[in-house]
Design a protein around this motif. Structure first.
Motif, mmCIF file in Angstrom:
data_model
loop_
_atom_site.group_PDB
_atom_site.id
_atom_site.type_symbol
_atom_site.label_atom_id
_atom_site.label_comp_id
_atom_site.label_asym_id
_atom_site.label_seq_id
_atom_site.Cartn_x
_atom_site.Cartn_y
_atom_site.Cartn_z
ATOM 1 N N THR A 59 0.840 -1.201 0.000
ATOM 2 C CA THR A 59 0.000 0.000 0.000
ATOM 3 C C THR A 59 0.870 1.244 0.000
ATOM 4 N N VAL A 60 0.646 2.111 -0.980
ATOM 5 C CA VAL A 60 1.306 3.418 -1.023
ATOM 6 C C VAL A 60 0.383 4.411 -0.331
ATOM 7 N N LEU A 61 0.882 5.027 0.715
ATOM 8 C CA LEU A 61 0.092 5.940 1.528
ATOM 9 C C LEU A 61 0.608 7.367 1.358
ATOM 10 N N PHE A 62 -0.280 8.285 0.997
ATOM 11 C CA PHE A 62 0.089 9.669 0.712
ATOM 12 C C PHE A 62 -0.264 10.581 1.886
ATOM 13 N N GLU A 63 0.683 11.436 2.258
ATOM 14 C CA GLU A 63 0.488 12.427 3.328
ATOM 15 C C GLU A 63 0.747 13.814 2.742
ATOM 16 N N SER A 64 -0.218 14.718 2.913
ATOM 17 C CA SER A 64 -0.166 16.020 2.255
ATOM 18 C C SER A 64 0.564 17.075 3.077
ATOM 19 N N GLY A 65 0.764 18.248 2.457
ATOM 20 C CA GLY A 65 1.399 19.374 3.113
ATOM 21 C C GLY A 65 0.528 19.974 4.201
ATOM 22 N N ILE A 66 0.970 21.081 4.773
ATOM 23 C CA ILE A 66 0.450 21.551 6.055
ATOM 24 C C ILE A 66 -1.043 21.899 6.038
ATOM 25 N N ALA A 67 -1.581 22.429 4.972
ATOM 26 C CA ALA A 67 -3.009 22.750 4.941
ATOM 27 C C ALA A 67 -3.678 22.121 3.727
ATOM 28 N N ALA A 68 -3.063 21.074 3.192
ATOM 29 C CA ALA A 68 -3.552 20.432 1.975
ATOM 30 C C ALA A 68 -4.336 19.165 2.307
ATOM 31 N N THR A 69 -5.120 18.710 1.340
ATOM 32 C CA THR A 69 -5.942 17.517 1.508
ATOM 33 C C THR A 69 -5.483 16.434 0.537
ATOM 34 N N ASN A 70 -6.252 15.358 0.475
ATOM 35 C CA ASN A 70 -5.934 14.261 -0.438
ATOM 36 C C ASN A 70 -5.908 14.718 -1.894
ATOM 37 N N LEU A 71 -6.563 15.838 -2.207
ATOM 38 C CA LEU A 71 -6.635 16.310 -3.587
ATOM 39 C C LEU A 71 -5.255 16.627 -4.160
ATOM 40 N N ASN A 72 -4.305 16.954 -3.299
ATOM 41 C CA ASN A 72 -2.956 17.276 -3.764
ATOM 42 C C ASN A 72 -2.303 16.102 -4.485
ATOM 43 N N TRP A 73 -2.787 14.903 -4.202
ATOM 44 C CA TRP A 73 -2.189 13.693 -4.775
ATOM 45 C C TRP A 73 -3.053 13.097 -5.889
ATOM 46 N N HIS A 221 -1.685 39.558 -4.137
ATOM 47 C CA HIS A 221 -0.600 38.578 -4.072
ATOM 48 C C HIS A 221 -1.153 37.183 -3.786
ATOM 49 N N VAL A 222 -2.074 37.096 -2.815
ATOM 50 C CA VAL A 222 -2.669 35.794 -2.464
ATOM 51 C C VAL A 222 -3.432 35.235 -3.660
ATOM 52 N N LEU A 223 -4.196 36.090 -4.338
ATOM 53 C CA LEU A 223 -4.958 35.644 -5.502
ATOM 54 C C LEU A 223 -4.037 35.080 -6.579
ATOM 55 N N GLY A 224 -2.943 35.776 -6.844
ATOM 56 C CA GLY A 224 -2.008 35.309 -7.859
ATOM 57 C C GLY A 224 -1.375 33.981 -7.492
ATOM 58 N N ARG A 225 -1.034 33.826 -6.231
ATOM 59 C CA ARG A 225 -0.408 32.580 -5.796
ATOM 60 C C ARG A 225 -1.382 31.411 -5.892
ATOM 61 N N ILE A 226 -2.640 31.645 -5.508
ATOM 62 C CA ILE A 226 -3.651 30.588 -5.609
ATOM 63 C C ILE A 226 -3.817 30.162 -7.069
ATOM 64 N N LYS A 227 -3.878 31.135 -7.960
ATOM 65 C CA LYS A 227 -4.032 30.818 -9.384
ATOM 66 C C LYS A 227 -2.884 29.954 -9.880
ATOM 67 N N ARG A 228 -1.662 30.300 -9.478
ATOM 68 C CA ARG A 228 -0.492 29.553 -9.945
ATOM 69 C C ARG A 228 -0.482 28.127 -9.417
ATOM 70 N N GLU A 229 -0.728 27.958 -8.116
ATOM 71 C CA GLU A 229 -0.603 26.636 -7.520
ATOM 72 C C GLU A 229 -1.773 25.726 -7.880
ATOM 73 N N VAL A 230 -3.006 26.232 -7.743
ATOM 74 C CA VAL A 230 -4.165 25.404 -8.080
ATOM 75 C C VAL A 230 -4.199 25.139 -9.578
ATOM 76 N N GLY A 231 -3.680 26.082 -10.360
ATOM 77 C CA GLY A 231 -3.650 25.895 -11.800
ATOM 78 C C GLY A 231 -2.839 24.696 -12.240
ATOM 79 N N LYS A 232 -1.963 24.205 -11.398
ATOM 80 C CA LYS A 232 -1.167 23.016 -11.729
ATOM 81 C C LYS A 232 -1.945 21.720 -11.489
ATOM 82 N N MET A 233 -3.055 21.813 -10.764
ATOM 83 C CA MET A 233 -3.856 20.634 -10.449
ATOM 84 C C MET A 233 -4.859 20.380 -11.561
ATOM 85 N N PRO A 234 -5.323 19.131 -11.722
ATOM 86 C CA PRO A 234 -6.337 18.844 -12.750
ATOM 87 C C PRO A 234 -7.592 19.686 -12.533
ATOM 88 N N ARG A 235 -8.185 20.166 -13.612
ATOM 89 C CA ARG A 235 -9.348 21.049 -13.505
ATOM 90 C C ARG A 235 -10.519 20.374 -12.802
#
Length: 342
Positions: A59-73, A221-235
């Motif tokens: 079993t491969v078990l994924f653990e996310s970053g500090i405020a992230a959920t399973n969606l990161n994986w 600044h926060v808006l731009g960062r959210i766009k960049r990081e979430v933009g890397k995730m599947p739509r």
């Protein structure tokens, strides 16, 4: 007096509308998006949300970053699950899981994770994959339950020497995050966070842009960062991210995790190295490599690989590199898994 009463009534009416909008939205989110996984009781009325995919002896078990959920994986888990069993989850307070009742330190979280695995009937051996703060959690898990861990992949793990109390220069950043998280809780309760993130991730973004401009340079600044990081995730996961970030509980959980950073640093500074378990550390090309001394403090069998095109989110910047690293661990663990089940 009449003006005061009418104004008070208007404010109360808007607040009530906001509360209702948030409540109905949260109820709908849970019905629509949480059905992919299941909730596991870990005692004291607490339930953690678990998402399982694939089948196999390891079993491969994924653990996310500090405020992230399973969606990161999401993408990584999809790919790895074609080869073996995979599991990702939401830590207490995050995603669809119950609120936390203990300090958000690696030791407490690792114990809860073990309860989750036992309650779900997911048997070892485990390959642990942790990003950032999650890297500390899987390290602590391996120290607490070494016989259950086959190998570990650390994806740019959190560097304790960069945070208070070892590095007090970042205390102001922690204090600012704690303050902003506290402010965000009532904003989310009134439905304004839902309005903003839904606009940003699910609609045109005009409302989010106006709110960001009203908040000044920090908001933009926060808006731009959210766009960049979430933009890397599947739509397809964007609406679920919006659902998570709309919850008041998300901001309370963020505050709890950040508040525990100094205690986390102390705990991991005093921890023993992991012995006898292979550990692969993936380090971004845009950061300095971990020193040999740092690697020795992690474990006695540690290899470091540089992800040349990545910043902190290696699994989003170079997912193939992370997938291949995990699959190599799966192949290496196959004989061990057969012995364990025979």
């Amino acid at each position: 007096m009449r003006y005061f009463l009418s104004t008070t009534g208007l404010v109360a009416g808007l607040a009530a509308t906001g509360f209702l909008y948030q409540w109905l939205g949260a109820h709908y989110d849970r019905l629509r998006y949480a059905r992919r996984g299941r909730w596991i009781d870990i005692g004291d009325g607490r339930r953690l949300y678990l998402l399982e995919k694939g089948s196999g002896d390891v079993t491969v078990l994924f653990e996310s970053g500090i405020a992230a959920t399973n969606l990161n994986w999401f993408h990584i888990q999809e790919q790895v699950s074609q080869t073996t069993t995979t599991a990702s989850y939401d830590r207490a307070g995050l995603g669809w899981s119950s609120p936390s009742r203990t300090a958000r330190t690696p030791g407490n979280i690792a114990a809860e994770l073990h309860q989750l695995l036992e309650g779900a009937g997911i048997k070892p051996p485990y390959i642990l994959v942790g990003h950032s703060f999650g890297g500390l959690v899987v390290r602590r898990f391996a120290l607490l339950y070494p016989k259950e861990v086959s190998s570990i992949v650390l994806v740019d793990p959190m560097r304790c020497d960069e945070w208070p109390p070892l590095d007090p220069t970042k205390q102001a950043m922690l204090d600012r995050t704690l303050k902003l998280s506290s402010y965000a809780i009532p904003i989310a309760q009134l439905g304004l966070a839902r309005l903003a993130v839904t606009s940003l991730l699910c609609r045109s973004g005009r409302i989010a842009g106006r709110l960001a401009r009203a908040a000044g340079e920090g908001g933009k600044h926060v808006l731009g960062r959210i766009k960049r990081e979430v933009g890397k995730m599947p739509r397809e996961v964007w609406p679920i991210v919006a659902a998570h970030w709309s919850r008041p509980g998300f901001y309370a959980a963020m505050r709890s995790h950040v508040a525990a950073v100094p205690e986390t640093v102390q705990e991991m500074r005093d921890s023993e190295p992991i012995r006898g378990i292979p550990v692969l550390v993936l380090t971004p090309g845009k950061s300095s490599p971990l020193s040999e001394d740092c690697l020795r403090r992690i474990g006695d069998n540690v290899q470091q690989v540089i992800a040349p095109a990545s910043a902190h989110w290696i699994h989003l910047d170079e997912p193939r590199l992370v997938i291949d690293a995990i699959l190599e661990m799966v192949t290496a663990a196959a004989p061990e898994a057969m012995v364990a089940t025979s």
